[in-house]
Design an enzyme around this catalytic site. Sequence first.
Site, PDB file in Angstrom:
ATOM      1  N   LYS A 187      35.080  27.734 -11.617  1.00 31.71           N
ATOM      2  CA  LYS A 187      36.471  27.888 -11.616  1.00 31.71           C
ATOM      3  C   LYS A 187      36.850  26.875 -10.630  1.00 31.71           C
ATOM      4  O   LYS A 187      37.587  27.506  -9.363  1.00 31.71           O
ATOM      5  CB  LYS A 187      36.702  29.499 -11.602  1.00 31.71           C
ATOM      6  CG  LYS A 187      38.188  30.015 -11.485  1.00 31.71           C
ATOM      7  CD  LYS A 187      38.759  29.648 -13.087  1.00 31.71           C
ATOM      8  CE  LYS A 187      40.063  30.010 -13.114  1.00 31.71           C
ATOM      9  NZ  LYS A 187      40.887  29.812 -14.365  1.00 31.71           N
ATOM     10  N   ASP A 247      26.792  38.727 -21.547  1.00 32.98           N
ATOM     11  CA  ASP A 247      27.054  39.809 -22.473  1.00 32.98           C
ATOM     12  C   ASP A 247      27.840  39.349 -23.937  1.00 32.98           C
ATOM     13  O   ASP A 247      27.689  39.819 -24.845  1.00 32.98           O
ATOM     14  CB  ASP A 247      27.881  41.005 -21.906  1.00 32.98           C
ATOM     15  CG  ASP A 247      27.076  41.966 -21.150  1.00 32.98           C
ATOM     16  OD1 ASP A 247      26.128  41.683 -20.863  1.00 32.98           O
ATOM     17  OD2 ASP A 247      27.656  42.901 -21.179  1.00 32.98           O
TER      18      ASP A 247
HETATM   19  C1  IPM Z   1      23.088  42.696 -15.483  1.00 36.42           C
HETATM   20  C2  IPM Z   1      23.787  44.018 -15.418  1.00 36.42           C
HETATM   21  C3  IPM Z   1      23.566  44.312 -13.875  1.00 36.42           C
HETATM   22  C4  IPM Z   1      24.123  43.103 -13.157  1.00 36.42           C
HETATM   23  C5  IPM Z   1      23.892  45.480 -13.143  1.00 36.42           C
HETATM   24  C6  IPM Z   1      23.444  46.657 -13.821  1.00 36.42           C
HETATM   25  C7  IPM Z   1      23.932  45.449 -11.496  1.00 36.42           C
HETATM   26  O1  IPM Z   1      25.047  44.056 -15.689  1.00 36.42           O
HETATM   27  O2  IPM Z   1      21.866  42.560 -15.506  1.00 36.42           O
HETATM   28  O3  IPM Z   1      23.740  41.893 -16.322  1.00 36.42           O
HETATM   29  O4  IPM Z   1      25.599  43.027 -12.900  1.00 36.42           O
HETATM   30  O5  IPM Z   1      23.768  42.003 -12.705  1.00 36.42           O
HETATM   31 MG    MG Z   2      25.556  42.523 -17.215  1.00 33.94          MG
END
Ligand code: IPM
Ligand code: MG
Length: 357
Positions: A187, A247
Amino acid sequence: MKILVLPGDGIGPEVTAQAVPILQAILGGAATFEEAPIGGAGVEAAGEPLPAATLDLARKADAILFGAAGLPGDELGPRHLRPGGGLLKLRRELALYANFRPAVMFPELVDASSLKPELVEGLDLMVLRELNGDIYYGTPRGISQDPAGYRVGVNTMRYTEPEIERIAHAGFKAARGRRRKLCSVDKANVLETMVLWRETVAKVAKQYPDVELRNLYVDAASMELLRAPKQFDLILAPNMFGDILSDAAAMLTGSIGMLPSASLADDGKGLYEPVHGSAPDIAGKGVANPLAAILSAAMLLRHSAGRAEDAARVERAVRAVLASGYRTADIYRAGSHPACEKVGTAAMGSAVLQALR
Ligand code: IPM
Ligand code: MG
C-alpha cells in the site's frame, strides 16, 4: 526426524489425528512423534497459550504439525491469554518467517468454488506471506487514554529492510520453481512502511532478472484476485495483507478446508498447518475436512523431510479420494454428477490412507 504435533483447539485435534497416520505410514521408524498443548489447550494445561514446555519441544523438533488455535470470545480476554497468541509467539520465536499458502484447484471441486468454473479451472497460485513482522508485532501497541480521557488504540506497521529482503529472496527463489511471475502486494500509495517494502523488493529483484516482477496495491490485488485469479503465480505479501489475501485465495478453490500451509525458517525447520483455523462451530462433531491437515503433512514431507516424491504420493492419494466421490460437508454438493458420498473426518482420513497404500 523429530515431529512435534500441536493439535490445539476446535477441530485441530480431529484433523491432525488424520494426518499423523499418513506421516507414520510413510516415515515409519525414520520419525518420532511427540504431542503438546497450545492455544486454548495450552491455557487449560499450563496457564498460557504457549507453555514453556511446548516451546522447548518446538525448538528441539525438526518439524511441527499444527492443528488450530482459538476459541469463540478470544478477543475478549487479556492479550497474554489469547489462544492465537501462542501461535504468533511460536512463529516469531522459531523465526518461521516465510509462510507459503498454496491455492490449488482440484478439478473434482471446480463446482464448489463461488466463482465461475472458467475463472478457476486449473488455478494454481501461491501466496507467500511474511510472518514475523508488520503490524502484528510492531510497537508501540496497546489501548491507552489520551489527555482528553478518550481511549485510544494503537498498533504500529513496521518493517526493517533486512526483514523485507529475506522474504523477497524467499519469494523470488520460490517463483523460480514455478512460472517465474512474482506479484508483490503493498500500500505504497499511503504508507511509508510499504514504500520501503516496494523499494526493497525492487532492489532484490535485480538479482533475479529471470523472474517477472509486478507490484499491486492491496485493494487492487484483492479485486484482481476475484476478477481473474489465474493471472497470478506467486503473490508476495506483508504479514497482514497476506493474512487477508490468503483467505480470499483459499476460497477461490471451493473450501478453505482444503488448504495447507508451510511456515519456514532458514534453518530448515518448518511449521505445517491447515489454513482453516479452529472452526469452533463444527468442532467435536466429526465432520471437519481433514484434507488441509493431510496436505500440510505432504508439505512437511517435501520441505522438512526432503521427501518430495512421497509428498506427491500423498497429494495423488487425496486426488484419488476426491475422484472416487468422497466429500466432507464443506465440499459436498447435493445432486452433483457423478454422485458424491458425504463422509466424516475419520472416513475421509482412512480413505486417503488406503489410497496411499
Ligand atoms: C492465520 C490466522 C492467524 C493470523 C490468527 C489465528 C492469529 O488468521 O494463520 O491466518 O492472523 O495469522
Ligand atoms: Mg488468517
